[in-house]
Design a protein around this motif. Structure first.
Motif, mmCIF file in Angstrom:
data_model
loop_
_atom_site.group_PDB
_atom_site.id
_atom_site.type_symbol
_atom_site.label_atom_id
_atom_site.label_comp_id
_atom_site.label_asym_id
_atom_site.label_seq_id
_atom_site.Cartn_x
_atom_site.Cartn_y
_atom_site.Cartn_z
ATOM 1 N N ILE A 2 -4.962 12.462 0.260
ATOM 2 C CA ILE A 2 -5.048 11.058 -0.178
ATOM 3 C C ILE A 2 -4.014 10.271 0.620
ATOM 4 N N LEU A 45 0.841 -1.215 0.000
ATOM 5 C CA LEU A 45 0.000 0.000 0.000
ATOM 6 C C LEU A 45 0.871 1.258 0.000
ATOM 7 N N VAL A 79 -0.090 12.524 9.818
ATOM 8 C CA VAL A 79 0.920 13.571 9.976
ATOM 9 C C VAL A 79 0.671 14.799 9.070
ATOM 10 N N GLY A 122 -1.932 7.743 6.400
ATOM 11 C CA GLY A 122 -0.974 7.126 7.319
ATOM 12 C C GLY A 122 -1.487 7.333 8.726
ATOM 13 N N ASP A 182 -6.809 2.021 3.961
ATOM 14 C CA ASP A 182 -6.519 1.003 4.970
ATOM 15 C C ASP A 182 -7.386 1.188 6.227
ATOM 16 N N LEU A 226 6.055 9.696 6.847
ATOM 17 C CA LEU A 226 7.030 10.789 7.004
ATOM 18 C C LEU A 226 7.463 10.942 8.453
ATOM 19 N N PRO A 256 1.178 7.174 -2.390
ATOM 20 C CA PRO A 256 1.855 5.879 -2.482
ATOM 21 C C PRO A 256 2.441 5.742 -3.894
ATOM 22 N N GLN A 258 3.117 2.175 2.162
ATOM 23 C CA GLN A 258 3.097 2.802 3.487
ATOM 24 C C GLN A 258 4.492 3.167 3.985
ATOM 25 N N LEU A 275 -6.291 1.598 9.957
ATOM 26 C CA LEU A 275 -5.812 2.859 10.531
ATOM 27 C C LEU A 275 -6.921 3.625 11.268
HETATM 28 N N1 SAM Z 1 0.335 10.811 4.635
HETATM 29 C C1 SAM Z 1 1.108 9.838 5.355
HETATM 30 C C2 SAM Z 1 2.535 10.312 5.547
HETATM 31 O O1 SAM Z 1 2.927 11.237 4.820
HETATM 32 O O2 SAM Z 1 3.231 9.776 6.388
HETATM 33 C C3 SAM Z 1 1.097 8.475 4.662
HETATM 34 C C4 SAM Z 1 1.684 8.452 3.271
HETATM 35 S S1 SAM Z 1 1.989 6.816 2.657
HETATM 36 C C5 SAM Z 1 3.232 7.180 1.460
HETATM 37 C C6 SAM Z 1 0.598 6.472 1.586
HETATM 38 C C7 SAM Z 1 -0.745 6.287 2.263
HETATM 39 O O3 SAM Z 1 -1.723 6.062 1.229
HETATM 40 C C8 SAM Z 1 -0.847 5.103 3.193
HETATM 41 O O4 SAM Z 1 -1.515 5.472 4.375
HETATM 42 C C9 SAM Z 1 -1.689 4.072 2.420
HETATM 43 O O5 SAM Z 1 -2.446 3.199 3.245
HETATM 44 C C10 SAM Z 1 -2.579 4.987 1.582
HETATM 45 N N2 SAM Z 1 -3.081 4.393 0.323
HETATM 46 C C11 SAM Z 1 -2.488 3.453 -0.458
HETATM 47 N N3 SAM Z 1 -3.226 3.176 -1.527
HETATM 48 C C12 SAM Z 1 -4.336 3.965 -1.454
HETATM 49 C C13 SAM Z 1 -5.497 4.122 -2.264
HETATM 50 N N4 SAM Z 1 -5.656 3.430 -3.398
HETATM 51 N N5 SAM Z 1 -6.454 5.000 -1.871
HETATM 52 C C14 SAM Z 1 -6.303 5.708 -0.718
HETATM 53 N N6 SAM Z 1 -5.218 5.599 0.101
HETATM 54 C C15 SAM Z 1 -4.242 4.748 -0.257
#
Ligand code: SAM
Length: 297
Positions: free
Chosen positions: A64, A35, A70, A67, A88, A40, A138, A37, A91
């Motif tokens: 979008i 996903l 944050v 996580g 997810d 930051l 992601p 994940q 969460l």
């Molecule tokens: N915003 C947080 C941060 O910056 O720490 C999390 C960023 S992490 C790179 C990507 C987030 O997108 C994760 O929480 C993941 O579960 C979510 N995600 C992945 N695929 C997704 C989808 N198709 N639709 C919505 N959220 C999604």
């Protein structure tokens, strides 16, 4: 450090590794690589995304992928309302804890690729005419998400996203340069892309094996370009850039079913040399080519 206009509130330090591990462990959640994940942990990044993404009073933001919340928190400190789409469900209890202080956040547990963003804005953000999108995307769905947000034309002003550094460079390349690809032309059709800042891999937990960058796509109220047949425009872009170092004539003739002599004449009428390579084309030339071809179809 908070910029002017940012309301300070006591909230959990969500870039602290200990805090993230603790809240995840207590809720039995582990990072899911598939996903994307990578959360930051560099405290300077999210305030910068929110500020440079245009968050501010009177505005609403769509995020979008929350996580542990944050960036959600930084958007909620600055905007009147935040709607976040997170795939997810695990969460849910974590976010209930980490964002408990905020009354202006609504989280929708859904796949962004299956979400009608225009309907989401109509249902959750009615009355806001300044809606921005901010996200640490992601990696596995960077291009589909960006293209969906542009193609479906929801009423948003800008899209500010963290993506893999190489993707950022491709998206923000000048059309007509060696770095330009199909996605560059497509994004430029709808918006004005801008590179904001780079973020090293050490800013994430777990650390990915690539660096990232934050870009902003500004979406004008009136389209930057208009063509007679948008589907044809994107067919031309896709087929031309499939072999972007090769001459335009052959792939375009094959993909569009137009004989080479006719196509040579059309290119000449648009001021394009038949020996031109896709990466040399300017946006105006692709638009002119599309309109000429749609005239004979
Ligand atoms: N915003 C947080 C941060 O910056 O720490 C999390 C960023 S992490 C790179 C990507 C987030 O997108 C994760 O929480 C993941 O579960 C979510 N995600 C992945 N695929 C997704 C989808 N198709 N639709 C919505 N959220 C999604």
């Amino acid at each position: 450090m908070f910029a002017a206009g940012v309301i300070y509130r006591y909230c959990m330090e969500l870039t602290n590794i200990g805090t993230i591990k603790d809240v995840m462990e207590r809720n039995g959640v582990s990072f899911t690589k598939s996903l994307g994940q990578n959360f930051l942990i560099n405290p300077s990044v999210c305030p910068k995304i929110a500020e440079m993404g245009g968050a501010g009073p009177g505005k609403a933001a769509i995020e979008i992928g929350t996580g542990v919340g944050v960036l959600t928190k930084e958007l909620a400190l600055r905007c009147d309302k935040v709607v976040a789409v997170e795939i997810d469900e695990r969460l849910r209890p974590i976010l209930a804890e980490t964002l408990a202080e905020f009354g202006n956040i609504e989280i929708v547990f859904a796949d962004i690729l299956k979400t009608d963003v225009t309907a989401l804005i109509r249902e959750k953000l009615a009355g806001y005419d300044d809606v921005i999108v901010c996200a640490n995307l992601p990696y596995y769905i960077t291009s589909p998400v960006i293209m969906k947000l542009l193609e479906e034309r929801p009423p948003i002003r800008s899209v500010t996203v963290m993506v893999q550094k190489e993707a950022a460079e491709r998206l923000c390349a000048a059309v007509g340069s060696r770095e330009c690809g199909a996605v560059t032309a497509a994004v430029n059709y709808y918006s004005t892309p801008k590179m904001l800042f780079k973020v090293g891999r050490g800013s994430f937990m777990p650390s990915p094996n690539v660096d990232s960058a934050v870009i902003r796509l500004d979406i004008p109220e009136k389209p930057r370009y208009t063509v007679r047949d948008e589907a044809l425009f994107f067919r031309i872009v896709r087929s031309a850039f499939a072999q972007r170092r090769k001459q335009l004539l052959n792939p375009l003739s094959a993909a569009l079913g137009i004989d080479k002599d006719t196509l040579r004449n059309i290119l000449a009428e648009c001021g394009i040399k038949p020996s031109a390579r896709p990466e040399e084309l300017k946006m105006e030339e692709i638009v002119a080519l599309c309109d000429k071809i749609s005239g004979i179809k």
